[in-house]
Scaffold this active site. Structure first.
Site, PDB file in Angstrom:
ATOM      1  N   SER A   3     -34.525   0.957  13.465  1.00 12.04           N
ATOM      2  CA  SER A   3     -33.173   0.322  13.860  1.00 12.04           C
ATOM      3  C   SER A   3     -32.036   1.253  13.298  1.00 12.04           C
ATOM      4  CB  SER A   3     -33.139  -0.905  12.955  1.00 12.04           C
ATOM      5  OG  SER A   3     -31.797  -1.298  12.974  1.00 12.04           O
ATOM      6  N   TYR A  15     -34.946  -6.408   5.623  1.00 13.68           N
ATOM      7  CA  TYR A  15     -34.867  -5.873   6.697  1.00 13.68           C
ATOM      8  C   TYR A  15     -34.450  -4.682   7.093  1.00 13.68           C
ATOM      9  CZ  TYR A  15     -34.512  -5.128  11.709  1.00 13.68           C
ATOM     10  OH  TYR A  15     -34.456  -4.692  13.235  1.00 13.68           O
TER      11      TYR A  15
END
Length: 250
Positions: A139, A152
């Site tokens: 990400s 996350y």
């Protein structure tokens, strides 16, 4: 990466980025296996797509991974591409009196342990294949975290580091290790509101740009980066980290 003539396993292939890439690879004539926890969802995605198969798999469960790897060896012995895409993302309030550690642990189990366990279990199989590739979804938050999603963001930073070591250790095996770092994309990863958020990159545009990068080999440093994520990827290198963090975490 060779983008045709592969047998490809895509985890988290029932929705979002995983589904979009699975469909595009399938359109190019690859044998594609989409894997996930909800077999009914996978079967709906594969319906009408000749040559697209489904595989029940919970990457956070060791027994499920072992069973899936055994099934892959029997049903799809030609598998040469693994796309680690399964992941979960939830907000966390670390200031709460009762911080939900179980949520953090579940995020790590899926996003980190699941990737390591499945990749490790399939390396022996991949070593025997030509044009073998492992693509792992991280990400833009691996480089500049979203403070409301601390675990996350940290799992993606972990994977970014781990993939560099994996790539180095496998440098003489012929297995290509690619890292795909999406920006904020219109999927349901962060909840249903993300699917239509105008600030998120449209899913089709993201998947199309990824396929172009793979087809042209435009993957410097073995990273598959669309233009929209480059601001995050280059923030620290260009001395913009504090500014970028502040913008993403008002």
């Amino acid at each position: 990466m060779q983008t045709t003539g592969n047998t490809i396993l895509v985890t988290g292939g029932g929705s979002g980025i995983g589904r979009a890439l699975a469909e595009r690879f399938h359109d190019r004539g690859n044998q594609v296996i989409i894997a996930g926890r909800r077999l009914d969802v996978l079967n709906r995605v594969a319906a009408g797509r000749d040559g697209m198969a489904t595989l029940e798999l919970d990457v956070a469960d060791a027994g499920s991974v072992n069973a899936a790897v055994a099934e892959l060896g029997q049903r799809f012995p030609a598998m040469n591409v693994l796309i680690n895409n399964a992941g979960i993302s939830r907000p966390e309030d670390l200031t709460a009196a009762a911080w939900d550690f179980d949520l953090a642990e579940a995020t790590i189990a899926t996003n980190v342990t699941g990737v390591l366990r499945l990749t490790g279990a399939l390396l022996a199989m991949l070593r025997q294949k030509s044009n073998a590739v492992v693509i792992t979804t991280t990400s833009g938050l691996a480089y500049v975290p979203l403070a409301s999603h601390p675990t996350y963001s940290a799992t993606k930073a972990f994977l970014h580091s781990w993939l560099q070591s994996l790539r180095h250790q496998l440098r003489d095996t012929g297995i290509e290790i690619l890292e795909m770092s999406p920006p904020y994309v219109q999927t349901e990863l962060g909840g249903p509101q993300q699917l239509t958020d105008p600030y998120a990159m449209p899913l089709d545009a993201y998947a199309d740009e990824i396929m172009t990068l793979l087809e042209t080999g435009d993957t410097p440093d073995s990273e598959v980066l669309v233009q929209r994520v480059m601001g995050y990827r280059m923030a620290e290198r260009e001395g913009r980290y504090a500014e970028t963090f502040a913008q993403g975490n008002p």
